[in-house]
Design a protein around this motif. Structure first.
Motif, mmCIF file in Angstrom:
data_model
loop_
_atom_site.group_PDB
_atom_site.id
_atom_site.type_symbol
_atom_site.label_atom_id
_atom_site.label_comp_id
_atom_site.label_asym_id
_atom_site.label_seq_id
_atom_site.Cartn_x
_atom_site.Cartn_y
_atom_site.Cartn_z
ATOM 1 N N TYR A 216 0.844 -1.184 0.000
ATOM 2 C CA TYR A 216 0.000 0.000 0.000
ATOM 3 C C TYR A 216 0.886 1.243 0.000
ATOM 4 O O TYR A 216 2.047 1.211 0.428
ATOM 5 N N ASN A 217 0.338 2.346 -0.502
ATOM 6 C CA ASN A 217 1.067 3.605 -0.533
ATOM 7 C C ASN A 217 1.035 4.272 0.834
ATOM 8 O O ASN A 217 0.069 4.137 1.588
ATOM 9 N N LYS A 218 2.088 5.029 1.137
ATOM 10 C CA LYS A 218 2.215 5.616 2.473
ATOM 11 C C LYS A 218 2.230 7.145 2.464
ATOM 12 O O LYS A 218 1.928 7.765 3.487
ATOM 13 N N ASN B 200 -8.683 5.856 -6.088
ATOM 14 C CA ASN B 200 -7.508 5.357 -5.377
ATOM 15 C C ASN B 200 -6.437 6.429 -5.235
ATOM 16 O O ASN B 200 -5.470 6.224 -4.494
ATOM 17 N N ARG B 201 -6.604 7.566 -5.904
ATOM 18 C CA ARG B 201 -5.598 8.633 -5.854
ATOM 19 C C ARG B 201 -6.073 9.896 -5.144
ATOM 20 O O ARG B 201 -5.257 10.735 -4.771
ATOM 21 N N SER C 206 1.126 11.044 1.234
ATOM 22 C CA SER C 206 0.011 11.817 0.687
ATOM 23 C C SER C 206 0.273 13.304 0.902
ATOM 24 O O SER C 206 1.046 13.700 1.779
ATOM 25 N N TYR D 116 -2.993 11.009 -3.047
ATOM 26 C CA TYR D 116 -2.188 9.869 -2.633
ATOM 27 C C TYR D 116 -1.054 9.632 -3.618
ATOM 28 O O TYR D 116 -1.250 9.651 -4.831
ATOM 29 N N LYS E 9 -3.632 0.920 -3.643
ATOM 30 C CA LYS E 9 -4.329 1.548 -2.526
ATOM 31 C C LYS E 9 -3.370 2.302 -1.624
ATOM 32 O O LYS E 9 -2.178 2.000 -1.552
ATOM 33 N N HIS E 10 -3.919 3.294 -0.903
ATOM 34 C CA HIS E 10 -3.179 3.992 0.138
ATOM 35 C C HIS E 10 -3.515 3.358 1.479
ATOM 36 O O HIS E 10 -4.540 2.683 1.636
ATOM 37 N N ASP F 233 -4.719 4.624 4.002
ATOM 38 C CA ASP F 233 -6.015 5.080 4.522
ATOM 39 C C ASP F 233 -7.121 4.073 4.243
ATOM 40 O O ASP F 233 -8.093 3.978 5.002
#
Length: 420
Positions: free
Chosen positions: A36-38, A168-169, A40, A213, A219-220, A222
């Motif tokens: 997952y993305n971290k 998703n962004r 933002s 994101y 996905k992030h 969150d």
């Protein structure tokens, strides 16, 4: 005092950088690491209201513009992270009060808790979330009226951020934040001193904004649920196993291990699901033996005749998925069947005839049938057949089946052959 403010700001930035390094060190990617993305970026705008520390007779509008803040956030996990942000507020008098104008600038380092994940929001929604944030920072009030200078102080900050996931962004946010200043010497209007200077300054901000994101993953943090992802992967594995255990051609070898999942029904296969073809002429030995006995012929010429009858009779086909010009892997053996026949018979050539189903416009489907035939020709040419021996024909839509039947449409999305 300016030097103190700069020092504290530098300390906060150093702490943020250190926290990032710790996170990077302690979260080295592993095979099973959550994807997952971290990072933002948060951008908000709205109104600000000083609730305390105003001089007698001075007041701002109930909804006082202008407020804005910009932040960068890093999530160590789906439930906890940190953010560094800067905020700006501008205050001026309301109607029927003395004129004044002042500005409030702050920078804050805050911890962030994803209440949506902590409270398992994913069990009932995938688009709504709540973040709680709080921390400390440094700030400044400046004014051109009143004492006409700058007032430097520290502050504590706490707030709630509602989230609506747009994609998703991007997420739409609404935030309510309270700030308490420590050692504030002058009122927000700049026209008089605070009474104690301890914790007199109280400011409330309300804003809406967007969160963007960053990262290569889908996905992030969150919106990442460890349990949901685990169940999703488990479901995918079960589906793969169930699909792989299907035996499409009923040869006793599951598709998961079958290298030739479309062998002719009833012929002998090896442990990999491939039809036994000792002379490598493209005809399974059992079928070849049956045809020779049925037609009462023997020898190579008889075998070639029966193979040609199979091809021209429409028993050898290459199939395609919906709206695709790439042959399915399972049907590539049809091309192999033709290639072996043409290599055994150098004087023969073949028409490659493409078809489509009836979904879509006729012109589009004719072009799609041509692309399918061209794709099959390319496979045959790459397998060693001279292109001059292969003629492409686009027959367009095959209207011989019920177009409302998904299974029937699969049958007509094909390429057939005519050897001559």
């Amino acid at each position: 005092m300016k030097k103190k403010l700069a020092s504290v700001t530098l300390l906060l930035l150093s702490f943020a950088a250190g926290a990032q390094n710790v996170a990077t060190t302690s979260n080295q990617p592993t095979v099973d690491a959550p994807a997952y993305n971290k990072w933002s970026i948060e951008l908000n705008g709205g109104v600000g209201k000083p609730l305390r520390a105003m001089s007698p007779g001075y007041s701002t509008a109930t909804l006082n513009p202008f407020h804005a803040d910009l932040g960068v956030r890093y999530m160590f996990s789906p439930t906890f992270g940190v953010k560094l942000d800067v905020g700006y507020d501008q205050f001026q008098e309301r109607d029927d009060t003395p004129n004044f104008e002042s500005r409030y600038v702050r920078t804050s380092l805050q911890g962030v808790i994803n209440l949506g994940r902590a409270l398992n929001f994913e069990t009932w929604t995938n688009t709504i979330g709540i973040l709680a944030h709080g921390g400390f920072g440094v700030s400044q009030i400046s004014t051109e009226t009143g004492y006409g200078g700058q007032d430097y102080m520290g502050h504590g900050i706490m707030g709630l951020t509602g989230q609506i996931k747009l994609s998703n962004r991007i997420a739409l946010t609404g935030d309510l934040t309270g700030i308490v200043n420590g050692r504030q010497n002058w009122n927000f209007d700049g026209m008089g001193r605070t009474r104690t200077g301890a914790f007199d300054g109280v400011l409330l901000n309300a804003s809406v904004g967007l969160t963007f994101y960053l990262g290569k993953n889908e996905k992030h943090a969150d919106w990442y649920s460890v349990e949901n992802e685990r169940l999703s992967k488990l479901e995918d594995r079960v589906t793969t196993i169930e699909t792989g255990l299907i035996d499409t051609d009923k040869d006793g070898v599951a598709d998961l291990y079958d290298l030739e999942p479309n062998t002719v029904s009833g012929v002998a296969v090896n442990t990999k699901g491939q039809a036994v073809d000792a002379n490598q002429n493209g005809v399974p030995d059992e079928l070849e033996s049956y045809l020779e006995k049925t037609y009462g012929q023997n020898g190579k010429g008889a075998t070639n005749n029966t193979v040609e009858e199979l091809i021209n009779g429409g028993y050898v086909n290459v199939y395609f998925d919906f709206n695709s010009s790439k042959p399915t892997n399972a049907s590539l053996s049809g091309v192999d069947f033709l290639v072996k026949y043409l290599k055994n018979n150098p004087g023969k050539s073949a028409d490659i005839i493409g078809y489509s189903d009836e979904i879509g416009s006729s012109n589009y489907n004719t072009e799609l049938s041509r692309k399918r035939a061209e794709a099959v020709k390319a496979v045959a040419v790459n397998a060693g057949i001279d292109a001059s021996r292969l003629n492409v024909i686009a027959n367009g839509e095959d209207t011989s089946v019920n177009k409302n039947s998904k299974e029937a449409r699969q049958i007509v999305r094909r390429v057939t052959f005519q050897v001559k």
